[in-house]
Design a protein around this motif. Structure first.
Motif, PDB file in Angstrom:
ATOM      1  N   GLY A 100       7.108  21.368 -26.458  1.00  0.00           N
ATOM      2  CA  GLY A 100       5.748  20.925 -26.198  1.00  0.00           C
ATOM      3  C   GLY A 100       5.295  21.296 -24.804  1.00  0.00           C
ATOM      4  O   GLY A 100       6.029  21.898 -24.016  1.00  0.00           O
ATOM      5  N   LEU A 101       4.056  20.909 -24.467  1.00  0.00           N
ATOM      6  CA  LEU A 101       3.463  21.293 -23.188  1.00  0.00           C
ATOM      7  C   LEU A 101       4.190  20.680 -21.999  1.00  0.00           C
ATOM      8  O   LEU A 101       4.226  21.282 -20.913  1.00  0.00           O
ATOM      9  CB  LEU A 101       1.989  20.885 -23.165  1.00  0.00           C
ATOM     10  CG  LEU A 101       1.079  21.606 -24.173  1.00  0.00           C
ATOM     11  CD1 LEU A 101      -0.335  21.052 -24.097  1.00  0.00           C
ATOM     12  CD2 LEU A 101       1.077  23.104 -23.927  1.00  0.00           C
ATOM     13  N   ASN A 102       4.768  19.487 -22.154  1.00  0.00           N
ATOM     14  CA  ASN A 102       5.504  18.876 -21.043  1.00  0.00           C
ATOM     15  C   ASN A 102       6.701  19.719 -20.625  1.00  0.00           C
ATOM     16  O   ASN A 102       7.087  19.751 -19.457  1.00  0.00           O
ATOM     17  CB  ASN A 102       5.981  17.474 -21.410  1.00  0.00           C
ATOM     18  CG  ASN A 102       4.852  16.471 -21.516  1.00  0.00           C
ATOM     19  OD1 ASN A 102       3.679  16.833 -21.362  1.00  0.00           O
ATOM     20  ND2 ASN A 102       5.169  15.220 -21.795  1.00  0.00           N
ATOM     21  N   ALA A 103       7.299  20.393 -21.582  1.00  0.00           N
ATOM     22  CA  ALA A 103       8.491  21.198 -21.282  1.00  0.00           C
ATOM     23  C   ALA A 103       8.166  22.346 -20.340  1.00  0.00           C
ATOM     24  O   ALA A 103       9.016  22.768 -19.549  1.00  0.00           O
ATOM     25  CB  ALA A 103       9.096  21.740 -22.575  1.00  0.00           C
ATOM     26  N   ALA A 104       6.935  22.856 -20.402  1.00  0.00           N
ATOM     27  CA  ALA A 104       6.565  23.976 -19.536  1.00  0.00           C
ATOM     28  C   ALA A 104       6.583  23.594 -18.066  1.00  0.00           C
ATOM     29  O   ALA A 104       6.805  24.445 -17.198  1.00  0.00           O
ATOM     30  CB  ALA A 104       5.179  24.483 -19.927  1.00  0.00           C
ATOM     31  N   VAL A 105       6.364  22.314 -17.761  1.00  0.00           N
ATOM     32  CA  VAL A 105       6.264  21.859 -16.371  1.00  0.00           C
ATOM     33  C   VAL A 105       7.636  21.633 -15.750  1.00  0.00           C
ATOM     34  O   VAL A 105       7.819  21.807 -14.548  1.00  0.00           O
ATOM     35  CB  VAL A 105       5.423  20.568 -16.300  1.00  0.00           C
ATOM     36  CG1 VAL A 105       5.281  20.091 -14.861  1.00  0.00           C
ATOM     37  CG2 VAL A 105       4.054  20.784 -16.915  1.00  0.00           C
ATOM     38  N   VAL A 106       8.623  21.250 -16.546  1.00  0.00           N
ATOM     39  CA  VAL A 106       9.919  20.809 -16.008  1.00  0.00           C
ATOM     40  C   VAL A 106      11.003  21.881 -16.145  1.00  0.00           C
ATOM     41  O   VAL A 106      12.189  21.569 -16.098  1.00  0.00           O
ATOM     42  CB  VAL A 106      10.369  19.498 -16.696  1.00  0.00           C
ATOM     43  CG1 VAL A 106       9.333  18.414 -16.501  1.00  0.00           C
ATOM     44  CG2 VAL A 106      10.637  19.711 -18.193  1.00  0.00           C
ATOM     45  N   GLN A 107      10.619  23.132 -16.295  1.00  0.00           N
ATOM     46  CA  GLN A 107      11.584  24.217 -16.478  1.00  0.00           C
ATOM     47  C   GLN A 107      12.531  24.330 -15.286  1.00  0.00           C
ATOM     48  O   GLN A 107      12.147  24.075 -14.145  1.00  0.00           O
ATOM     49  CB  GLN A 107      10.858  25.541 -16.656  1.00  0.00           C
ATOM     50  CG  GLN A 107       9.969  25.616 -17.892  1.00  0.00           C
ATOM     51  CD  GLN A 107      10.757  25.823 -19.162  1.00  0.00           C
ATOM     52  OE1 GLN A 107      11.944  26.138 -19.134  1.00  0.00           O
ATOM     53  NE2 GLN A 107      10.103  25.655 -20.303  1.00  0.00           N
ATOM     54  N   SER A 108      13.767  24.732 -15.565  1.00  0.00           N
ATOM     55  CA  SER A 108      14.772  24.960 -14.528  1.00  0.00           C
ATOM     56  C   SER A 108      15.076  26.439 -14.402  1.00  0.00           C
ATOM     57  O   SER A 108      15.064  27.178 -15.406  1.00  0.00           O
ATOM     58  CB  SER A 108      16.074  24.215 -14.863  1.00  0.00           C
ATOM     59  OG  SER A 108      15.886  22.820 -14.838  1.00  0.00           O
ATOM     60  N   VAL A 109      15.364  26.867 -13.177  1.00  0.00           N
ATOM     61  CA  VAL A 109      15.749  28.256 -12.932  1.00  0.00           C
ATOM     62  C   VAL A 109      17.041  28.558 -13.695  1.00  0.00           C
ATOM     63  O   VAL A 109      18.011  27.796 -13.623  1.00  0.00           O
ATOM     64  CB  VAL A 109      15.963  28.504 -11.430  1.00  0.00           C
ATOM     65  CG1 VAL A 109      16.475  29.920 -11.184  1.00  0.00           C
ATOM     66  CG2 VAL A 109      14.675  28.267 -10.655  1.00  0.00           C
ATOM     67  N   GLY A 110      17.051  29.640 -14.453  1.00  0.00           N
ATOM     68  CA  GLY A 110      18.253  30.055 -15.155  1.00  0.00           C
ATOM     69  C   GLY A 110      18.375  29.552 -16.576  1.00  0.00           C
ATOM     70  O   GLY A 110      19.337  29.888 -17.267  1.00  0.00           O
ATOM     71  N   LEU A 111      17.403  28.765 -17.057  1.00  0.00           N
ATOM     72  CA  LEU A 111      17.417  28.293 -18.441  1.00  0.00           C
ATOM     73  C   LEU A 111      16.099  28.691 -19.078  1.00  0.00           C
ATOM     74  O   LEU A 111      15.053  28.144 -18.733  1.00  0.00           O
ATOM     75  CB  LEU A 111      17.603  26.779 -18.497  1.00  0.00           C
ATOM     76  CG  LEU A 111      17.622  26.161 -19.901  1.00  0.00           C
ATOM     77  CD1 LEU A 111      18.834  26.655 -20.688  1.00  0.00           C
ATOM     78  CD2 LEU A 111      17.630  24.635 -19.827  1.00  0.00           C
ATOM     79  N   ASN A 112      16.128  29.632 -19.991  1.00  0.00           N
ATOM     80  CA  ASN A 112      14.915  30.176 -20.577  1.00  0.00           C
ATOM     81  C   ASN A 112      14.974  30.073 -22.092  1.00  0.00           C
ATOM     82  O   ASN A 112      15.565  30.906 -22.766  1.00  0.00           O
ATOM     83  CB  ASN A 112      14.710  31.634 -20.145  1.00  0.00           C
ATOM     84  CG  ASN A 112      13.389  32.193 -20.637  1.00  0.00           C
ATOM     85  OD1 ASN A 112      12.581  31.485 -21.238  1.00  0.00           O
ATOM     86  ND2 ASN A 112      13.161  33.470 -20.378  1.00  0.00           N
ATOM     87  N   LEU A 113      14.343  29.025 -22.622  1.00  0.00           N
ATOM     88  CA  LEU A 113      14.246  28.848 -24.068  1.00  0.00           C
ATOM     89  C   LEU A 113      12.824  29.095 -24.554  1.00  0.00           C
ATOM     90  O   LEU A 113      12.490  28.760 -25.685  1.00  0.00           O
ATOM     91  CB  LEU A 113      14.672  27.419 -24.449  1.00  0.00           C
ATOM     92  CG  LEU A 113      16.081  26.996 -24.056  1.00  0.00           C
ATOM     93  CD1 LEU A 113      16.340  25.560 -24.504  1.00  0.00           C
ATOM     94  CD2 LEU A 113      17.117  27.928 -24.648  1.00  0.00           C
ATOM     95  N   GLY A 114      12.003  29.656 -23.683  1.00  0.00           N
ATOM     96  CA  GLY A 114      10.590  29.820 -23.989  1.00  0.00           C
ATOM     97  C   GLY A 114       9.764  28.890 -23.128  1.00  0.00           C
ATOM     98  O   GLY A 114      10.248  27.865 -22.638  1.00  0.00           O
ATOM     99  N   GLN A 115       8.503  29.213 -22.959  1.00  0.00           N
ATOM    100  CA  GLN A 115       7.650  28.458 -22.039  1.00  0.00           C
ATOM    101  C   GLN A 115       7.543  26.985 -22.399  1.00  0.00           C
ATOM    102  O   GLN A 115       7.523  26.120 -21.516  1.00  0.00           O
ATOM    103  CB  GLN A 115       6.248  29.073 -22.014  1.00  0.00           C
ATOM    104  CG  GLN A 115       5.272  28.337 -21.092  1.00  0.00           C
ATOM    105  CD  GLN A 115       3.919  29.001 -21.032  1.00  0.00           C
ATOM    106  OE1 GLN A 115       3.792  30.186 -21.325  1.00  0.00           O
ATOM    107  NE2 GLN A 115       2.906  28.246 -20.661  1.00  0.00           N
TER     108      GLN A 115
END
Length: 374
Positions: A100-115
């Motif tokens: 969801g949209l909240n996930a886009a804000v809390v992304q961590s460097v080195g973990l890419n599962l999509g925006q």
């Protein structure tokens, strides 16, 4: 700095082993009872209208509920967990995924599962019981939510639907590393982490960040927690340290009312806009009151002084700035009249000392969030 990191890492590993050696043989016997694996989930959808959005679309300075005049799919959360019982030698895990949209804000460097997808938490726990009832030490390893602050990433667990400025700008969302957690008395506990850095699954430099927390519970109505952090956070830079402290206090005033407060101070070398030392401070208060058994009123007031622009300049659509003061007042009604559901109408007013809200210094927003929890 490296010496401090290695000392903390060594202590977090060797102290529990020392404590195990102090246990009587009867305490070391394994308990064959395995706790069940639990599966929980929730979904949140929201609508927000703001008086001064950027380009009629973006609500400046927001992490969640940031799209104006828009029905937003905030998050679908799935949590799988096996709790490690604290009265025996045991192991457990916690895994929590978001879409969801909240996930886009809390992304961590080195973990890419999509925006719009992320693993919010994923860690294992080893528990070592101590002699006294209710005391234990634990080792945790993996990706964990930050130790700082009143508010947490899971929106349904916060007094208000939207996050305040302290949570968004003055704290990391998650840490990836190891943690030593000691509950040595009913009245106090400690947590020590050695992590890659703020929101970093892969480290952006060669040094680690150390986070320590002391929690005090003098009685069953009061909690005080002091957390400090130290480490370099800039890419390919091991010398410019980010240091700071976070103080949280909570008091149950009556059976229906609870008050909470949070203070923040931080600084970072070489992080000011244009270079040099940057400092920032923050303060927040929360008051919750059970108006009726199935409705709770939550009021939040928060303030942040980003003196040198290190935390806000160009972040979440704030304009480039060399220093800014900003605060907000938020009122939320948490309605729990329906089983498993949470309805949250919310009104918020933001004020800054610069015209950062589409050429205005203030903005008002009206929102509604609906969550189903199962």
């Amino acid at each position: 700095m490296k010496g401090t990191v290695w000392l903390a890492s060594f202590a977090s590993l060797i102290i529990p082993l020392t404590l195990v050696a102090q246990q009587p043989d009867t305490a070391r016997k394994a308990d064959t009872t395995t706790p069940p694996v639990s599966v929980t989930a929730y979904v949140t959808t929201s609508y927000t209208y703001d008086t001064h959005p950027l380009g009629d679309t973006i609500i400046v300075g927001r992490a969640y509920n940031r799209y104006n005049n828009n029905f937003s799919f905030n998050v679908a959360n799935l949590t799988i967990e096996r709790v490690a019982p604290t009265d025996r030698f045991s192991a457990g895990f916690h895994a929590e995924g978001w879409v969801g949209l909240n996930a886009a804000v809390v992304q961590s460097v080195g973990l890419n599962l999509g925006q719009d997808a992320t693993v919010w938490q994923a860690y294992a726990t080893l528990n070592l019981p101590l002699k006294s009832s209710g005391t234990y030490v634990q080792l945790k390893a993996g990706k964990m939510a930050t130790l700082l602050g009143v508010e947490v990433g899971e929106d349904i667990l916060n007094p208000n639907s939207g996050l305040g400025y302290q949570d968004v700008f003055l704290e990391p969302f998650t840490d990836t590393g190891i943690e030593f957690d000691g509950k040595f008395s009913p009245k106090w506990d400690i947590e020590l982490r050695v992590v890659n850095g703020w929101d970093q699954v892969t480290d952006v430099n060669k040094s680690k960040t150390v986070v320590g927390r002391l929690g005090l519970t003098p009685d069953d109505k009061t909690l005080v927690a002091l957390t400090g952090y130290l480490g370099p956070e800039q890419p390919e830079n091991n010398s410019n340290l980010r240091t700071g402290a976070n103080l949280v206090a909570s008091r149950k005033i009556t059976s229906a009312a609870t008050a909470q407060a949070q203070l923040d101070y931080g600084q970072e070398q070489g992080a000011a806009v244009g270079g040099g030392l940057a400092t920032w401070t923050g303060a927040g208060v929360w008051l919750t009151y059970d108006v009726v058994p199935d409705a709770t009123l939550a009021i939040r007031g928060d303030y942040m002084n980003d003196r040198n622009g290190a935390r806000t300049s160009g972040v979440l659509d704030f304009p480039i700035n060399t220093g800014m003061k900003v605060g907000s007042a938020t009122v939320t009604l948490n309605i729990k009249r329906w089983a498993h559901a949470l309805l949250r109408p919310e009104v918020r007013y933001d004020r800054a000392n610069l015209p950062v809200f589409d050429t205005h210094e203030g903005q008002v927003s009206f929102g509604m969030a609906v969550s189903y929890i199962f």
